[in-house]
Write a protein that holds these residues in place. Sequence first.
Motif, short mmCIF file in Angstrom:
data_model
loop_
_atom_site.label_atom_id
_atom_site.label_comp_id
_atom_site.label_asym_id
_atom_site.label_seq_id
_atom_site.Cartn_x
_atom_site.Cartn_y
_atom_site.Cartn_z
N ASP A 1 41.65 29.68 29.34
CA ASP A 1 42.45 29.34 30.52
C ASP A 1 43.85 29.94 30.44
OD1 ASP A 1 40.36 28.00 31.65
OD2 ASP A 1 40.95 26.05 30.85
N GLU A 2 44.33 30.14 29.23
CA GLU A 2 45.65 30.76 29.03
C GLU A 2 45.53 32.27 29.12
OE1 GLU A 2 48.61 29.13 28.35
OE2 GLU A 2 47.51 27.29 28.79
N ARG A 3 46.48 32.91 29.78
CA ARG A 3 46.48 34.37 29.84
C ARG A 3 46.92 34.92 28.49
NH1 ARG A 3 49.19 37.89 34.68
NH2 ARG A 3 49.02 39.92 33.68
N SER A 4 46.16 35.87 27.95
CA SER A 4 46.43 36.40 26.61
C SER A 4 47.66 37.29 26.61
CB SER A 4 45.23 37.20 26.11
OG SER A 4 45.19 38.45 26.78
N GLU A 5 48.25 37.43 25.43
CA GLU A 5 49.35 38.37 25.23
C GLU A 5 48.80 39.73 24.81
OE1 GLU A 5 52.57 37.76 25.87
OE2 GLU A 5 51.98 35.77 26.57
N GLU A 6 47.55 39.72 24.34
CA GLU A 6 46.90 40.93 23.84
C GLU A 6 46.48 41.83 25.01
OE1 GLU A 6 42.89 42.06 21.27
OE2 GLU A 6 43.29 39.98 21.85
N THR A 7 46.64 43.15 24.81
CA THR A 7 46.19 44.12 25.80
C THR A 7 44.89 44.74 25.31
OG1 THR A 7 48.43 44.62 26.51
CG2 THR A 7 46.76 46.26 27.01
N VAL A 8 43.89 44.76 26.17
CA VAL A 8 42.60 45.36 25.83
C VAL A 8 42.27 46.46 26.83
CG1 VAL A 8 41.68 43.30 24.72
CG2 VAL A 8 41.31 43.64 27.15
N ARG A 9 41.36 47.32 26.43
CA ARG A 9 40.91 48.42 27.29
C ARG A 9 39.42 48.27 27.54
NH1 ARG A 9 44.29 53.23 26.64
NH2 ARG A 9 42.48 54.56 26.38
N VAL A 10 39.02 48.45 28.79
CA VAL A 10 37.62 48.35 29.19
C VAL A 10 37.30 49.54 30.10
CG1 VAL A 10 35.89 46.91 30.34
CG2 VAL A 10 37.77 45.83 29.14
N ALA A 11 36.10 50.06 29.99
CA ALA A 11 35.67 51.16 30.86
C ALA A 11 34.29 50.85 31.41
CB ALA A 11 35.64 52.47 30.10
N GLY A 12 34.06 51.25 32.65
CA GLY A 12 32.76 51.01 33.26
C GLY A 12 32.70 51.50 34.68
N ARG A 13 31.60 51.15 35.35
CA ARG A 13 31.36 51.59 36.72
C ARG A 13 31.87 50.54 37.71
NH1 ARG A 13 28.29 55.58 38.70
NH2 ARG A 13 27.30 55.89 36.67
N LEU A 14 32.56 51.00 38.72
CA LEU A 14 33.12 50.13 39.75
C LEU A 14 32.02 49.77 40.75
CD1 LEU A 14 35.84 48.97 40.63
CD2 LEU A 14 36.22 51.05 41.92
N MET A 15 31.70 48.47 40.84
CA MET A 15 30.59 48.06 41.70
C MET A 15 31.01 47.21 42.90
SD MET A 15 28.08 49.58 40.39
CE MET A 15 26.60 48.88 41.05
N ALA A 16 32.26 46.76 42.94
CA ALA A 16 32.74 46.02 44.11
C ALA A 16 34.26 46.15 44.19
CB ALA A 16 32.35 44.54 44.02
N ILE A 17 34.76 46.26 45.41
CA ILE A 17 36.20 46.32 45.66
C ILE A 17 36.51 45.31 46.75
CG2 ILE A 17 38.13 47.76 46.40
CD1 ILE A 17 36.48 50.22 45.53
N ARG A 18 37.39 44.36 46.44
CA ARG A 18 37.82 43.37 47.42
C ARG A 18 39.34 43.44 47.50
NH1 ARG A 18 34.35 41.41 43.98
NH2 ARG A 18 35.78 40.10 42.83
N GLY A 19 39.83 44.19 48.47
CA GLY A 19 41.27 44.39 48.60
C GLY A 19 41.94 43.24 49.35
N HIS A 20 43.14 42.91 48.93
CA HIS A 20 43.93 41.86 49.57
C HIS A 20 45.37 42.36 49.68
CE1 HIS A 20 40.68 38.95 49.31
NE2 HIS A 20 40.53 39.26 48.05
N GLY A 21 45.62 43.35 50.55
CA GLY A 21 46.97 43.87 50.73
C GLY A 21 47.44 44.64 49.51
N LYS A 22 48.45 44.12 48.84
CA LYS A 22 49.02 44.81 47.68
C LYS A 22 48.35 44.42 46.37
CE LYS A 22 53.37 45.59 49.88
NZ LYS A 22 54.44 46.47 49.59
N ALA A 23 47.26 43.72 46.48
CA ALA A 23 46.49 43.32 45.30
C ALA A 23 45.01 43.46 45.63
CB ALA A 23 46.82 41.88 44.91
N GLY A 24 44.18 43.37 44.61
CA GLY A 24 42.75 43.46 44.85
C GLY A 24 41.95 43.00 43.65
N PHE A 25 40.73 42.59 43.92
CA PHE A 25 39.78 42.22 42.89
C PHE A 25 38.69 43.28 42.86
CE2 PHE A 25 41.67 38.12 43.88
CZ PHE A 25 41.86 37.58 42.61
#
Length: 190
Positions: free
Chosen positions: A29-53
Amino acid sequence: KLVELGVEPYGRAYPGTLGAAEVVARCTDERSEETVRVAGRLMAIRGHGKAGFLDLHDRTGKMQLYVRKSELTEKEVAVYDLLDLGDIIGVAGSFGRTRTGEATLFVSEVRLLAKAIAPPPEKWHGLQDVEQRFRYRELDLLSNKEVRGVFEKRSAVIRALRKGLDDEGFMEVETPILQAIPGGATARPF
C-alpha cells in the motif's frame, strides 16, 4: 514523427528490467522509494488529460502503469503521445498501489523499444477466425492465453525429451523426408 524526434522506432535494448509479475508481487500500500524498470507490450491505453493509465504485458503477466506528463521530459511526452496498442515499451518508476488497490508502476521514464506496425486483435473477442489463428500464429499467441499455455507446455515437453535423450548419449540429426513421388514445385500436373 518518431524519427523527427530523434527516436529510433526499432531495435532498442532496455537492460536491467524485472518481470511484471515480480513487481506486482512486491507492491504494498505504501509507494516504494525504489526505482524499477519493466519492459513489455502495451495492451491498453486509458488517457485522462495530462495523465493516463496503461496496461503493460510481458511473458510473466500484466501490470498497470500510471503516467503523469508533468513527470516526463518533453521528448518523453512527445513519444508517449505517439504510443499505440501493440508497441513494446520500457518504463522506469516507483511502485505501489492506487486508491482502488491495484498494483501500479508510477512512471518517471518512458522509452519506445519497438513500434507496432498493426494493432493487436480486439481485446474482448480476441482472434476467433480459425484460419487467421493458424495463418497468423503470432497474433494467436498474443491474444489467447490458453493457446500460449499449450505452446509453453509443448516446448517444455520437447526440451525434457531432448535432454533425456541427450543424457543417454543419443545425437539429434536433421534428416530430410525422402519421398518416392516428388511434390511441391517438382510435381507433375494431373
